[in-house]
Design an enzyme around this catalytic site. Sequence first.
Site, PDB file in Angstrom:
ATOM      1  N   LYS A   3       7.803   8.430  -1.296  1.00 34.88           N
ATOM      2  CA  LYS A   3       6.756   9.130  -0.520  1.00 34.88           C
ATOM      3  C   LYS A   3       7.375   9.807   0.706  1.00 34.88           C
ATOM      4  O   LYS A   3       6.992  10.924   1.069  1.00 34.88           O
ATOM      5  CB  LYS A   3       5.654   8.152  -0.105  1.00 34.88           C
ATOM      6  CG  LYS A   3       4.854   7.585  -1.269  1.00 34.88           C
ATOM      7  CD  LYS A   3       4.190   8.671  -2.103  1.00 34.88           C
ATOM      8  CE  LYS A   3       3.469   8.144  -3.323  1.00 34.88           C
ATOM      9  NZ  LYS A   3       3.027   9.203  -4.239  1.00 34.88           N
ATOM     10  N   TYR A  39       9.468   2.744  -3.883  1.00 36.41           N
ATOM     11  CA  TYR A  39       8.211   3.504  -3.996  1.00 36.41           C
ATOM     12  C   TYR A  39       7.922   4.217  -2.672  1.00 36.41           C
ATOM     13  O   TYR A  39       7.621   5.412  -2.645  1.00 36.41           O
ATOM     14  CB  TYR A  39       7.058   2.560  -4.354  1.00 36.41           C
ATOM     15  CG  TYR A  39       5.699   3.116  -4.028  1.00 36.41           C
ATOM     16  CD1 TYR A  39       5.110   4.075  -4.838  1.00 36.41           C
ATOM     17  CD2 TYR A  39       5.016   2.709  -2.876  1.00 36.41           C
ATOM     18  CE1 TYR A  39       3.874   4.606  -4.516  1.00 36.41           C
ATOM     19  CE2 TYR A  39       3.780   3.232  -2.554  1.00 36.41           C
ATOM     20  CZ  TYR A  39       3.202   4.178  -3.374  1.00 36.41           C
ATOM     21  OH  TYR A  39       1.990   4.710  -3.040  1.00 36.41           O
ATOM     22  N   SER A  66       1.260   7.919   1.368  1.00 38.15           N
ATOM     23  CA  SER A  66       0.815   6.533   1.583  1.00 38.15           C
ATOM     24  C   SER A  66       1.141   6.103   3.004  1.00 38.15           C
ATOM     25  O   SER A  66       2.131   6.559   3.591  1.00 38.15           O
ATOM     26  CB  SER A  66       1.549   5.636   0.592  1.00 38.15           C
ATOM     27  OG  SER A  66       1.442   4.287   0.973  1.00 38.15           O
TER      28      SER A  66
HETATM   29  N1  UFG Z   1      -2.881 -10.170  -1.269  1.00 38.94           N
HETATM   30  C1  UFG Z   1      -3.115 -11.517  -1.448  1.00 38.94           C
HETATM   31  N2  UFG Z   1      -3.165 -12.001  -2.713  1.00 38.94           N
HETATM   32  C2  UFG Z   1      -2.968 -11.207  -3.800  1.00 38.94           C
HETATM   33  C3  UFG Z   1      -2.732  -9.825  -3.610  1.00 38.94           C
HETATM   34  C4  UFG Z   1      -2.683  -9.337  -2.327  1.00 38.94           C
HETATM   35  O1  UFG Z   1      -3.284 -12.266  -0.493  1.00 38.94           O
HETATM   36  O2  UFG Z   1      -2.993 -11.712  -4.934  1.00 38.94           O
HETATM   37  C5  UFG Z   1      -2.855  -9.645   0.094  1.00 38.94           C
HETATM   38  C6  UFG Z   1      -1.500  -9.066   0.459  1.00 38.94           C
HETATM   39  O3  UFG Z   1      -0.638 -10.097   0.935  1.00 38.94           O
HETATM   40  C7  UFG Z   1      -1.875  -8.068   1.524  1.00 38.94           C
HETATM   41  C8  UFG Z   1      -3.283  -7.603   1.119  1.00 38.94           C
HETATM   42  O4  UFG Z   1      -3.757  -8.578   0.199  1.00 38.94           O
HETATM   43  O5  UFG Z   1      -1.964  -8.685   2.751  1.00 38.94           O
HETATM   44  C9  UFG Z   1      -3.280  -6.258   0.445  1.00 38.94           C
HETATM   45  O6  UFG Z   1      -2.335  -6.280  -0.591  1.00 38.94           O
HETATM   46  P1  UFG Z   1      -2.270  -5.150  -1.705  1.00 38.94           P
HETATM   47  O7  UFG Z   1      -1.143  -5.501  -2.635  1.00 38.94           O
HETATM   48  O8  UFG Z   1      -3.610  -4.927  -2.307  1.00 38.94           O
HETATM   49  O9  UFG Z   1      -1.934  -3.842  -0.873  1.00 38.94           O
HETATM   50  P2  UFG Z   1      -0.700  -3.553   0.109  1.00 38.94           P
HETATM   51  O10 UFG Z   1      -1.287  -3.400   1.457  1.00 38.94           O
HETATM   52  O11 UFG Z   1       0.408  -4.489  -0.055  1.00 38.94           O
HETATM   53  O12 UFG Z   1      -0.176  -2.206  -0.535  1.00 38.94           O
HETATM   54  C10 UFG Z   1      -0.869  -1.025  -0.330  1.00 38.94           C
HETATM   55  C11 UFG Z   1      -0.706  -0.107  -1.541  1.00 38.94           C
HETATM   56  C12 UFG Z   1       0.703   0.372  -1.670  1.00 38.94           C
HETATM   57  C13 UFG Z   1       1.217   0.883  -0.369  1.00 38.94           C
HETATM   58  C14 UFG Z   1       1.029  -0.132   0.721  1.00 38.94           C
HETATM   59  C15 UFG Z   1       1.422   0.398   2.058  1.00 38.94           C
HETATM   60  O13 UFG Z   1      -1.073  -0.781  -2.733  1.00 38.94           O
HETATM   61  O14 UFG Z   1       0.724   1.431  -2.624  1.00 38.94           O
HETATM   62  O15 UFG Z   1      -0.336  -0.461   0.812  1.00 38.94           O
HETATM   63  O16 UFG Z   1       1.390  -0.607   3.021  1.00 38.94           O
HETATM   64  F1  UFG Z   1       2.535   1.153  -0.466  1.00 38.94           F
END
Ligand code: UFG
Length: 341
Positions: free
Chosen positions: A161, A157, A132
């Site tokens: 990785k 998590y 990741s």
């Molecule tokens: N977000 C919102 N509202 C929500 C959910 C998410 O605004 O209800 C935003 C988050 O703040 C973030 C973006 O959408 O800015 C993406 O969020 P995600 O949770 O979809 O994904 P992440 O980038 O946080 O996480 C992903 C993977 C993880 C990994 C990570 C590494 O899901 O497995 O990238 O940065 F670890």
Amino acid sequence: MRATAILMSTILVTGGLGYIGSHTVVELQAAGHHVVVVDNLSNTNAEVADRINTITNTPFAFHKLDVCDTEALAQVIQQHEVDGIIHFAAYKAVGESVEQPIKYYQNNINGLISVQDCMKRFDIKNLVFSSSCTVYGDTKESPITEDQPIVQAISPYGTTKIIGEQLLADFAQVTDTRIVSLRYFNPVGAHKTALIGELPLGVPNNLVPYITQTAAGIRKKLTIFGRDYNTPDGTNIRDFIHVVDLAKAHVKAIDFCETNTFGLEVFNIGTGVGHSVLEVVNAFELHNKLQLNYDFGDRRAGDVEQIWADTSKAKSVLGWESELGLEEMMQSAWNWQKQLS
Ligand code: UFG
């Protein structure tokens, strides 16, 4: 000659009924590989096997087992004369890993050790590992290349990785193995048939399932976490990649293993383009012709401000690049949600 070799490969896919695993099984079969799936069904169900069969019309073996059970895994490998392994089986919820770190270390690390143990026992030379972009931590460098230093992860998590990649590097040093670690950015979307996709358990943490469940009326409203970031529209930027493109990267990676020299190679798998959270919401509305109920809230703890991939290594070495854009990501995600609800 090479095409024949690829056609004859038997690939074991651990976690093959999960979100990325199921799409990868479809693409492996389309490329002519024989596929054997193991999955403990902790985050999916057996019906996914039937759905994959409906898409590919090609049978594959499925064994319900936990990869941490090394003896059971060994039996399957022996039975099917496996040539290579794609290892997905792992827990993946960032927030849950903060609350239950031991569960994550136990499952994700032991699962990988079990896979390595079996590779050694049966002289399996090829492995593709699910990593990741979380290994880059709270980076300020985007587009980010694979040679950026690995830093302390933001969650247990993420640490699994980083440790996983270290285990693989050590293993590759002392074995004649060819190992590829794929660092995924943000996988989204679903298969165009809407037969397979992501099955989030409970309230989704990830953006796109939250969007689709809001559009379906399962959630009242999406909250965008933070609009005061140092980005053009103030919301976070991510590299969203269509799960089918990601699945195809695994096929390229396992084929690459067959021709590469021994050792570990690491690749970023993203589109190379960053999109803000607000852009994604707008794209969802535009391409599905509907309005989403959303507002802006506080920043979410642990969110990286902006990150997207430099994908030039995957392009030049694997011969892979993404093909699908936000339109296909948003439409397929919505089509999948509609048949779920
Ligand atoms: N977000 C919102 N509202 C929500 C959910 C998410 O605004 O209800 C935003 C988050 O703040 C973030 C973006 O959408 O800015 C993406 O969020 P995600 O949770 O979809 O994904 P992440 O980038 O946080 O996480 C992903 C993977 C993880 C990994 C990570 C590494 O899901 O497995 O990238 O940065 F670890």
